[in-house]
Design an enzyme around this catalytic site. Structure first.
Site, mmCIF file in Angstrom:
data_model
loop_
_atom_site.group_PDB
_atom_site.id
_atom_site.type_symbol
_atom_site.label_atom_id
_atom_site.label_comp_id
_atom_site.label_asym_id
_atom_site.label_seq_id
_atom_site.Cartn_x
_atom_site.Cartn_y
_atom_site.Cartn_z
ATOM 1 N N ASP A 173 0.857 -1.182 0.000
ATOM 2 C CA ASP A 173 0.000 0.000 0.000
ATOM 3 C C ASP A 173 0.894 1.233 0.000
ATOM 4 O OD1 ASP A 173 -3.236 0.450 1.128
ATOM 5 O OD2 ASP A 173 -1.868 2.158 0.967
ATOM 6 N N ALA A 230 -6.022 -1.586 -4.758
ATOM 7 C CA ALA A 230 -5.430 -0.243 -4.714
ATOM 8 C C ALA A 230 -6.071 0.668 -5.751
ATOM 9 C CB ALA A 230 -3.926 -0.326 -4.962
ATOM 10 N N GLU A 261 -7.449 5.136 -6.304
ATOM 11 C CA GLU A 261 -8.066 6.370 -5.834
ATOM 12 C C GLU A 261 -9.555 6.095 -5.987
ATOM 13 O OE1 GLU A 261 -6.891 9.128 -4.508
ATOM 14 O OE2 GLU A 261 -4.833 8.427 -4.585
ATOM 15 N N THR A 309 -15.952 -1.797 -9.868
ATOM 16 C CA THR A 309 -17.137 -1.163 -9.290
ATOM 17 C C THR A 309 -18.299 -1.142 -10.281
ATOM 18 O OG1 THR A 309 -17.991 1.032 -8.691
ATOM 19 C CG2 THR A 309 -15.974 0.998 -9.953
ATOM 20 N N TYR A 333 -13.395 9.193 -11.970
ATOM 21 C CA TYR A 333 -13.140 7.971 -11.193
ATOM 22 C C TYR A 333 -13.636 6.740 -11.943
ATOM 23 C CZ TYR A 333 -14.286 4.189 -7.931
ATOM 24 O OH TYR A 333 -14.422 2.950 -7.347
ATOM 25 N N SER A 334 -14.909 6.752 -12.346
ATOM 26 C CA SER A 334 -15.447 5.539 -12.974
ATOM 27 C C SER A 334 -14.812 5.295 -14.344
ATOM 28 C CB SER A 334 -16.977 5.580 -13.056
ATOM 29 O OG SER A 334 -17.430 6.730 -13.707
ATOM 30 N N LYS A 346 -11.640 3.477 -13.648
ATOM 31 C CA LYS A 346 -11.901 2.067 -13.281
ATOM 32 C C LYS A 346 -12.309 1.262 -14.522
ATOM 33 C CE LYS A 346 -11.882 0.397 -9.691
ATOM 34 N NZ LYS A 346 -10.801 -0.262 -8.905
ATOM 35 N N ASN A 401 -20.333 0.024 -0.797
ATOM 36 C CA ASN A 401 -20.059 -0.671 0.466
ATOM 37 C C ASN A 401 -20.235 0.268 1.649
ATOM 38 O OD1 ASN A 401 -17.574 -3.239 0.039
ATOM 39 N ND2 ASN A 401 -18.833 -2.382 -1.571
HETATM 40 P P1 NAD Z 1 -9.975 3.348 -0.221
HETATM 41 O O1 NAD Z 1 -9.798 4.685 -0.867
HETATM 42 O O2 NAD Z 1 -10.508 3.273 1.168
HETATM 43 O O3 NAD Z 1 -8.564 2.569 -0.206
HETATM 44 C C1 NAD Z 1 -7.687 2.586 -1.282
HETATM 45 C C2 NAD Z 1 -6.332 2.081 -0.782
HETATM 46 O O4 NAD Z 1 -5.437 2.036 -1.901
HETATM 47 C C3 NAD Z 1 -5.671 2.978 0.272
HETATM 48 O O5 NAD Z 1 -5.148 2.199 1.317
HETATM 49 C C4 NAD Z 1 -4.559 3.686 -0.492
HETATM 50 O O6 NAD Z 1 -3.445 4.043 0.329
HETATM 51 C C5 NAD Z 1 -4.201 2.624 -1.514
HETATM 52 N N1 NAD Z 1 -3.560 3.198 -2.713
HETATM 53 C C6 NAD Z 1 -3.962 4.255 -3.432
HETATM 54 N N2 NAD Z 1 -3.096 4.484 -4.443
HETATM 55 C C7 NAD Z 1 -2.139 3.520 -4.372
HETATM 56 C C8 NAD Z 1 -0.994 3.215 -5.143
HETATM 57 N N3 NAD Z 1 -0.642 3.944 -6.197
HETATM 58 N N4 NAD Z 1 -0.248 2.153 -4.779
HETATM 59 C C9 NAD Z 1 -0.570 1.393 -3.700
HETATM 60 N N5 NAD Z 1 -1.644 1.645 -2.927
HETATM 61 C C10 NAD Z 1 -2.423 2.706 -3.262
HETATM 62 O O7 NAD Z 1 -10.857 2.524 -1.240
HETATM 63 P P2 NAD Z 1 -11.909 1.350 -0.945
HETATM 64 O O8 NAD Z 1 -13.241 1.947 -0.719
HETATM 65 O O9 NAD Z 1 -11.338 0.414 0.049
HETATM 66 O O10 NAD Z 1 -11.944 0.650 -2.373
HETATM 67 C C11 NAD Z 1 -11.067 -0.430 -2.684
HETATM 68 C C12 NAD Z 1 -11.328 -0.899 -4.100
HETATM 69 O O11 NAD Z 1 -12.677 -1.314 -4.234
HETATM 70 C C13 NAD Z 1 -11.114 0.189 -5.148
HETATM 71 O O12 NAD Z 1 -10.493 -0.377 -6.265
HETATM 72 C C14 NAD Z 1 -12.526 0.654 -5.496
HETATM 73 O O13 NAD Z 1 -12.598 1.114 -6.820
HETATM 74 C C15 NAD Z 1 -13.305 -0.637 -5.305
HETATM 75 N N6 NAD Z 1 -14.720 -0.487 -4.930
HETATM 76 C C16 NAD Z 1 -15.078 0.297 -3.872
HETATM 77 C C17 NAD Z 1 -16.435 0.381 -3.513
HETATM 78 C C18 NAD Z 1 -16.876 1.196 -2.315
HETATM 79 O O14 NAD Z 1 -18.080 1.313 -2.062
HETATM 80 N N7 NAD Z 1 -15.973 1.744 -1.510
HETATM 81 C C19 NAD Z 1 -17.391 -0.321 -4.244
HETATM 82 C C20 NAD Z 1 -16.985 -1.111 -5.322
HETATM 83 C C21 NAD Z 1 -15.647 -1.197 -5.651
#
Ligand code: NAD
Ligand code: TYD
Length: 336
Positions: free
Chosen positions: A33, A82, A84, A125, A150-151, A154, A180
């Protein structure tokens, strides 16, 4: 014992997944991370001394460093969390989204190929599908139509995963989950932001008319589905994940206020998010029928547990909201 490289494991879903996988499987986990504003080592304090767990601070865009870790740790597979992840931040500035979400995924795909890893699971997502009208749901064959930076980033990553599977036969799969909620979610997202503002008697900023609909799933159910897809999913396939729980934002905000015994006068309608997707809804028939998965939590009980987690873990979020978060909050909610 198989070893998984989990990326972004210090964020919301990644940290919940690592905790869940250590408890419910015998995998060893190497977490890399970058520790951006959203990554927090405190999210994994309870597992940091587990012998099956190891952490490296690393950026997924750093090919040499990630390559070194894969080789040194002899990992078998990658699960890529990982990213944004916040739409509003991507509207303020999108560069980091393209860098991490697109270039970072490309680096991981290249390394999966170089080391002939067994599996690559991309955590995506439902937002890649765009916005729905009042009816219908997203299926795995709904055309990608992302509306925010963002989307779009992704969706770009998903297309790269697809292309690497098609061209090189890379053993890759994709999950696309709905919104989530649960413990350790960074308080920029709807549910934790509203809980914390309500606790602090601060205005609850609702965008537009509050009638945008999201389809909510408890984070542990998402983690359970990820583990299932990782173990049993078919290579090259996409699996939607959702818990059939659509709700307009305003209803969630009112429920949080009620649960905390706060007055609805705290609700403040603010300027809408530009390009705000109206409705998301997931059709999860495929994962349910093909992989025999189902969610184990109802919204009614899990939202209460989530609210009480934020009440019991004030020091976790007080530290966050007193830091750099304040600058973001001001920029987005006061200066726009
Ligand atoms: P979050 O923003 O809480 O966590 C992202 C993590 O990635 C952080 O710990 C950050 O430090 C790390 N990170 C960012 N850039 C990085 C890099 N260049 N190298 C290494 N680490 C890096 O996000 P989340 O809500 O936990 O989402 C996690 C994944 O799930 C994402 O890919 C997101 O697109 C996907 N997702 C999220 C949701 C939601 O509701 N939160 C729903 C569907 C999918
Ligand atoms: P969010 O948690 O940012 O997730 P996403 O936009 O990725 O679905 O937002 C969920 C919904 O809540 C979305 O319709 C935007 C809305 N929202 C508000 O009304 N006010 C807020 O302060 C935030 C952060 C979100």
């Amino acid at each position: 014992m198989k070893k998984i490289l989990v990326t972004g494991g210090c964020g919301f879903i990644g940290s919940n997944f690592i905790r869940y996988a250590l408890k419910n499987s015998d995998y060893e986990i190497v977490n890399i991370d970058k520790l951006t504003y959203a990554g927090n080592l405190k999210n994994l304090i309870d597992v940091q001394s587990d012998k099956r767990y190891k952490f490296y601070k690393a950026d997924i865009c750093n090919y040499e460093l990630v390559s070194y870790i894969i080789e040194k740790e002899k990992v078998d597979s990658i699960i890529n969390f990982a990213a944004e992840s916040h739409v509003d931040r991507s509207i303020l500035s999108s560069q980091e989204f393209i860098r991490t979400n697109v270039t970072g995924t490309n680096v991981l795909l290249e390394l999966t190929r170089l080391y002939s890893l067994e599996r690559f699971l991309q955590i995506s997502t439902d937002e890649v599908y765009g916005s729905l009208g009042p009816d219908g749901k997203f299926t795995e064959t709904t055309p990608l139509s992302p509306n925010s930076p963002y989307s779009a980033s992704k969706a770009s990553a998903d297309l790269l995963v697809r292309a690497y599977n098609h061209t090189y036969g890379l053993p890759a799969l994709i999950t696309r989950c709905s919104n989530n909620y649960g413990p350790f979610q960074f308080p920029e997202k709807l549910i934790p932001l509203m809980i914390i503002n309500a606790i602090n008697n601060k205005p609850l900023p609702v965008y537009g008319d509050g009638m945008n609909v999201r389809d909510w799933i408890y984070v542990e159910d998402h983690c359970d589905a990820i583990l299932k897809v990782f173990e049993k999913g078919e290579i090259g396939e996409v699996y939607n994940i959702g818990a059939e729980n659509e709700m307009p934002n305003i209803e969630i905000v009112k429920l949080i206020l009620k649960e905390l015994g706060k007055d609805e006068s705290l609700i403040t309608f603010v300027k809408d998010r530009p390009g705000h997707d109206r409705r998301y809804a997931i059709d999860a028939t495929k994962i349910k029928t093909k992989l025999n998965w189902k969610p184990n939590h109802t919204f009614e009980t899990a939202i209460k547990e989530t609210i009480s987690w934020y009440l019991q873990n004030k020091s976790w979020w007080e530290e966050i909201i007193s830091g750099d978060y304040l600058n973001y909050y001001k920029k987005w909610y006061e200066e726009r």
